[in-house]
Design a protein around this motif. Structure first.
Motif, short mmCIF file in Angstrom:
data_model
loop_
_atom_site.label_atom_id
_atom_site.label_comp_id
_atom_site.label_asym_id
_atom_site.label_seq_id
_atom_site.Cartn_x
_atom_site.Cartn_y
_atom_site.Cartn_z
N LEU A 259 26.31 32.72 44.45
CA LEU A 259 26.93 33.46 43.35
C LEU A 259 26.29 34.83 43.19
CD1 LEU A 259 27.22 30.76 40.54
CD2 LEU A 259 29.08 31.78 41.84
N PRO A 260 27.09 35.86 42.88
CA PRO A 260 26.51 37.17 42.59
C PRO A 260 25.70 37.10 41.29
CG PRO A 260 28.90 37.20 42.31
CD PRO A 260 28.54 35.86 42.83
N LEU A 261 24.70 37.94 41.17
CA LEU A 261 23.79 37.92 40.04
C LEU A 261 24.50 38.04 38.71
CD1 LEU A 261 20.84 37.53 39.64
CD2 LEU A 261 20.50 39.98 39.84
N GLU A 262 25.50 38.91 38.61
CA GLU A 262 26.19 39.09 37.32
C GLU A 262 26.97 37.85 36.91
OE1 GLU A 262 28.32 41.13 40.66
OE2 GLU A 262 26.39 41.48 39.74
N SER A 263 27.37 37.00 37.84
CA SER A 263 28.07 35.77 37.50
C SER A 263 27.15 34.73 36.89
CB SER A 263 28.71 35.15 38.75
OG SER A 263 29.69 36.02 39.24
N LYS A 264 25.84 34.94 37.02
CA LYS A 264 24.89 33.97 36.52
C LYS A 264 24.55 34.16 35.04
CE LYS A 264 22.98 33.20 41.07
NZ LYS A 264 21.85 33.25 41.95
N ALA A 265 24.99 35.28 34.46
CA ALA A 265 24.76 35.52 33.04
C ALA A 265 25.71 34.60 32.27
CB ALA A 265 25.04 36.97 32.70
N MET A 266 25.14 33.79 31.35
CA MET A 266 25.95 32.79 30.65
C MET A 266 25.69 32.82 29.15
SD MET A 266 25.38 29.56 33.11
CE MET A 266 24.74 29.92 34.72
N SER A 267 26.65 32.32 28.42
CA SER A 267 26.49 32.21 26.98
C SER A 267 25.58 31.02 26.66
CB SER A 267 27.86 31.99 26.32
OG SER A 267 28.33 30.70 26.60
N THR A 268 25.14 30.95 25.42
CA THR A 268 24.26 29.86 24.99
C THR A 268 24.94 28.52 25.15
OG1 THR A 268 23.30 31.38 23.38
CG2 THR A 268 22.89 29.05 23.04
N GLU A 269 26.23 28.45 24.81
CA GLU A 269 26.95 27.18 24.94
C GLU A 269 27.02 26.74 26.39
OE1 GLU A 269 31.35 25.24 24.11
OE2 GLU A 269 30.92 27.25 23.37
N VAL A 270 27.32 27.67 27.27
CA VAL A 270 27.40 27.34 28.70
C VAL A 270 26.04 26.88 29.20
CG1 VAL A 270 27.81 28.30 30.99
CG2 VAL A 270 29.35 28.86 29.12
N LEU A 271 24.98 27.50 28.72
CA LEU A 271 23.64 27.08 29.13
C LEU A 271 23.33 25.66 28.65
CD1 LEU A 271 21.63 30.37 28.56
CD2 LEU A 271 22.19 29.30 30.75
N ARG A 272 23.76 25.31 27.43
CA ARG A 272 23.53 23.95 26.92
C ARG A 272 24.30 22.94 27.76
NH1 ARG A 272 24.60 26.25 21.60
NH2 ARG A 272 26.56 25.09 21.69
N VAL A 273 25.55 23.27 28.09
CA VAL A 273 26.36 22.36 28.91
C VAL A 273 25.73 22.22 30.30
CG1 VAL A 273 28.62 22.02 30.00
CG2 VAL A 273 28.48 22.77 27.62
N GLN A 274 25.25 23.32 30.83
CA GLN A 274 24.59 23.27 32.14
C GLN A 274 23.34 22.40 32.06
OE1 GLN A 274 22.89 26.92 33.66
NE2 GLN A 274 23.19 26.24 35.76
N HIS A 275 22.60 22.49 30.95
CA HIS A 275 21.41 21.66 30.74
C HIS A 275 21.81 20.18 30.75
CE1 HIS A 275 17.75 20.03 29.08
NE2 HIS A 275 18.36 19.67 27.95
N VAL A 276 22.91 19.84 30.09
CA VAL A 276 23.41 18.46 30.08
C VAL A 276 23.72 18.02 31.50
CG1 VAL A 276 25.33 16.98 29.37
CG2 VAL A 276 24.30 18.55 27.71
N ARG A 277 24.46 18.85 32.24
CA ARG A 277 24.85 18.49 33.61
C ARG A 277 23.63 18.31 34.50
NH1 ARG A 277 28.40 23.20 34.70
NH2 ARG A 277 27.70 22.84 36.82
N GLN A 278 22.68 19.22 34.39
CA GLN A 278 21.48 19.12 35.22
C GLN A 278 20.67 17.88 34.88
OE1 GLN A 278 20.34 20.83 37.91
NE2 GLN A 278 22.34 21.79 37.87
N THR A 279 20.60 17.54 33.59
CA THR A 279 19.81 16.39 33.18
C THR A 279 20.49 15.08 33.51
OG1 THR A 279 18.86 17.70 31.37
CG2 THR A 279 18.61 15.31 31.24
N LEU A 280 21.78 14.98 33.29
CA LEU A 280 22.49 13.73 33.53
C LEU A 280 22.90 13.54 34.99
CD1 LEU A 280 24.81 13.41 30.40
CD2 LEU A 280 22.56 12.42 30.78
N PHE A 281 23.22 14.62 35.68
CA PHE A 281 23.76 14.49 37.03
C PHE A 281 22.97 15.25 38.09
CE2 PHE A 281 27.44 14.78 34.02
CZ PHE A 281 27.66 13.43 33.92
N GLY A 282 21.98 16.01 37.68
CA GLY A 282 21.31 16.89 38.63
C GLY A 282 19.83 16.62 38.79
N SER A 283 19.10 17.70 38.92
CA SER A 283 17.69 17.61 39.25
C SER A 283 16.85 16.96 38.16
CB SER A 283 17.15 19.02 39.55
OG SER A 283 17.34 19.86 38.43
N GLY A 284 17.31 16.95 36.92
CA GLY A 284 16.52 16.35 35.84
C GLY A 284 16.80 14.88 35.59
#
Length: 182
Positions: free
Chosen positions: A55-80
């Motif tokens: 992904l290009p660097l500018e695509s990685k900028a996310m809102s707080t909500e998106v970051l929380r959802v990503q945290h959920v995904r990483q914890t339940l289905f990913g590296s965490g």
């Protein structure tokens, strides 16, 4: 009864490793549920890491909500998931299948959703969004066949096939009893 290694090898060489593929294997080989979920998680995370790296660097900028959802995904289905599952006394494969393509979201007990939100320090809606996004595969793939109408299974049915030990069942019962309030 199919040989475990043959089933796992067949699963890894599937053309597309989508939740529908996992569900079909889980239904055909319920005795290998834990192994299939762990393998699906590992292979999906490899695909996700490759996709995120491109992904290009500018695509990685996310809102707080998106970051929380990503945290959920990483914890339940990913590296965490390994550490999270260990902390809760459940196998990591149990969480891998908790996406809306495998388990019908409406069948999940509200107590579970509240407890997961509390443990992850996010809103219930973040947990639901994370589960709806499933394993987090960020790349859309074209399919050779028509999409199937695979219906997600109910939570109780999922738990029955999860092959949990008595200790893990008690841990799940404790988690379900936690209503998310202090």
């Amino acid at each position: 009864m199919a040989n475990r290694d043959d089933v796992l090898n067949d699963f890894t060489i599937e053309e597309e490793l989508l939740p529908e593929t996992l569900k079909a294997y889980l239904q055909r080989y319920p005795e290998y549920t834990q192994d299939l979920l762990a393998l699906f998680n590992e292979l999906s995370m490899n695909d996700l890491e490759v996709a995120e790296a491109s992904l290009p660097l500018e695509s990685k900028a996310m809102s707080t909500e998106v970051l929380r959802v990503q945290h959920v995904r990483q914890t339940l289905f990913g590296s965490g998931v390994r550490e999270f599952a260990r902390d809760l006394g459940l196998p990591r494969g149990f969480f891998t299948g908790l996406n809306a393509d495998i388990v019908h979201l409406a069948s999940m007990p509200m107590g579970l959703l509240k407890a997961l939100a509390k443990k992850l320090d996010v809103h219930i809606q973040d947990v639901i969004s994370g589960m709806q996004q499933g394993d987090g595969q960020a790349v859309a793939m074209k399919s050779d066949g028509k999409p199937g109408n695979e219906v997600p299974i109910g939570f109780e049915n999922y738990v029955e096939h999860a092959d949990l030990t008595e200790e893990e069942r008690r841990a799940l019962k404790t988690l379900l009893a936690d209503d998310g309030s202090d």
